[in-house]
Design a protein around this motif. Structure first.
Motif, PDB file in Angstrom:
ATOM      1  N   GLN A  28     -40.421 -71.636 -73.145  1.00  0.00           N
ATOM      2  CA  GLN A  28     -39.022 -71.235 -73.025  1.00  0.00           C
ATOM      3  C   GLN A  28     -38.852 -70.195 -71.915  1.00  0.00           C
ATOM      4  N   GLN A  29     -39.788 -69.243 -71.858  1.00  0.00           N
ATOM      5  CA  GLN A  29     -39.735 -68.224 -70.812  1.00  0.00           C
ATOM      6  C   GLN A  29     -39.801 -68.872 -69.428  1.00  0.00           C
ATOM      7  N   GLU A  30     -40.650 -69.869 -69.297  1.00  0.00           N
ATOM      8  CA  GLU A  30     -40.782 -70.568 -68.018  1.00  0.00           C
ATOM      9  C   GLU A  30     -39.470 -71.248 -67.631  1.00  0.00           C
ATOM     10  N   LYS A  31     -38.820 -71.898 -68.584  1.00  0.00           N
ATOM     11  CA  LYS A  31     -37.536 -72.552 -68.308  1.00  0.00           C
ATOM     12  C   LYS A  31     -36.476 -71.527 -67.896  1.00  0.00           C
ATOM     13  N   ILE A  32     -36.446 -70.413 -68.599  1.00  0.00           N
ATOM     14  CA  ILE A  32     -35.486 -69.352 -68.274  1.00  0.00           C
ATOM     15  C   ILE A  32     -35.769 -68.826 -66.870  1.00  0.00           C
ATOM     16  N   LEU A  33     -37.046 -68.565 -66.564  1.00  0.00           N
ATOM     17  CA  LEU A  33     -37.415 -68.026 -65.257  1.00  0.00           C
ATOM     18  C   LEU A  33     -37.119 -69.000 -64.124  1.00  0.00           C
ATOM     19  N   MET A  34     -37.303 -70.277 -64.353  1.00  0.00           N
ATOM     20  CA  MET A  34     -36.983 -71.270 -63.324  1.00  0.00           C
ATOM     21  C   MET A  34     -35.497 -71.223 -62.993  1.00  0.00           C
ATOM     22  N   GLU A  35     -34.672 -71.165 -64.005  1.00  0.00           N
ATOM     23  CA  GLU A  35     -33.227 -71.078 -63.792  1.00  0.00           C
ATOM     24  C   GLU A  35     -32.868 -69.739 -63.143  1.00  0.00           C
ATOM     25  N   TRP A  36     -33.477 -68.658 -63.617  1.00  0.00           N
ATOM     26  CA  TRP A  36     -33.187 -67.334 -63.066  1.00  0.00           C
ATOM     27  C   TRP A  36     -33.551 -67.255 -61.581  1.00  0.00           C
ATOM     28  N   GLU A  37     -34.674 -67.857 -61.190  1.00  0.00           N
ATOM     29  CA  GLU A  37     -35.083 -67.814 -59.784  1.00  0.00           C
ATOM     30  C   GLU A  37     -34.078 -68.529 -58.896  1.00  0.00           C
ATOM     31  N   LYS A  38     -33.483 -69.612 -59.378  1.00  0.00           N
ATOM     32  CA  LYS A  38     -32.429 -70.295 -58.605  1.00  0.00           C
ATOM     33  C   LYS A  38     -31.238 -69.358 -58.410  1.00  0.00           C
ATOM     34  N   ILE A  39     -30.834 -68.715 -59.479  1.00  0.00           N
ATOM     35  CA  ILE A  39     -29.689 -67.801 -59.429  1.00  0.00           C
ATOM     36  C   ILE A  39     -30.033 -66.584 -58.573  1.00  0.00           C
ATOM     37  N   ARG A  40     -31.198 -66.034 -58.804  1.00  0.00           N
ATOM     38  CA  ARG A  40     -31.651 -64.832 -58.087  1.00  0.00           C
ATOM     39  C   ARG A  40     -31.639 -65.058 -56.576  1.00  0.00           C
ATOM     40  N   GLY A  41     -31.953 -66.267 -56.150  1.00  0.00           N
ATOM     41  CA  GLY A  41     -31.959 -66.606 -54.730  1.00  0.00           C
ATOM     42  C   GLY A  41     -30.582 -66.541 -54.089  1.00  0.00           C
ATOM     43  N   THR A  42     -29.530 -66.598 -54.886  1.00  0.00           N
ATOM     44  CA  THR A  42     -28.169 -66.539 -54.344  1.00  0.00           C
ATOM     45  C   THR A  42     -27.646 -65.100 -54.227  1.00  0.00           C
ATOM     46  N   ILE A  43     -28.344 -64.158 -54.827  1.00  0.00           N
ATOM     47  CA  ILE A  43     -27.847 -62.774 -54.869  1.00  0.00           C
ATOM     48  C   ILE A  43     -27.709 -62.151 -53.476  1.00  0.00           C
ATOM     49  N   PRO A  44     -28.673 -62.295 -52.560  1.00  0.00           N
ATOM     50  CA  PRO A  44     -28.465 -61.703 -51.236  1.00  0.00           C
ATOM     51  C   PRO A  44     -27.200 -62.221 -50.533  1.00  0.00           C
ATOM     52  N   ASP A  45     -26.902 -63.502 -50.695  1.00  0.00           N
ATOM     53  CA  ASP A  45     -25.676 -64.042 -50.095  1.00  0.00           C
ATOM     54  C   ASP A  45     -24.437 -63.436 -50.732  1.00  0.00           C
ATOM     55  N   ARG A  46     -24.472 -63.242 -52.031  1.00  0.00           N
ATOM     56  CA  ARG A  46     -23.342 -62.618 -52.724  1.00  0.00           C
ATOM     57  C   ARG A  46     -23.160 -61.180 -52.244  1.00  0.00           C
TER      58      ARG A  46
END
Length: 99
Positions: A28-46
């Motif tokens: 479950q942690q791995e699934k959460i982290l995979m999704e979080w990394e996608k989101i986290r990658g958008t933060i500099p653009d935001r």
């Protein structure tokens, strides 16, 4: 289990976990982290978007003569700067998988 919900102020999806991080299985942690990394990658653009908004507001502020309107612009600048700070905090959030 877990969910990601949009934070209207930051304009990104944030984890909405129903339990402590260690309460999730490694899978479950791995699934959460995979999704979080996608989101986290958008933060500099935001952050860049907010910086552009701040620059626009600073230009507007420099041309404003009305005190009350200046105060409103300053508040908007402060809100965006606060959001940038929060986004950097979220960007540095990097949980690890625990077995």
């Amino acid at each position: 289990m877990f969910n990601f919900s949009t934070d209207e102020r930051l304009k990104i999806r944030l984890p909405d976990l129903s339990r402590d991080w260690n309460g999730y299985t490694p899978h479950q942690q791995e699934k959460i982290l995979m999704e979080w990394e996608k989101i986290r990658g958008t933060i500099p653009d935001r952050i860049k978007e907010l910086e552009v908004e701040i620059e626009t507001l600073l230009t507007e502020l420099s041309e404003e003569d009305d005190f009350e309107r200046s105060c409103m612009i300053n508040e908007r600048i402060s809100d965006r700067a606060s959001a940038i700070n929060d986004l950097w905090i979220w960007y540095r959030t990097n949980p690890e998988i625990h077995a």
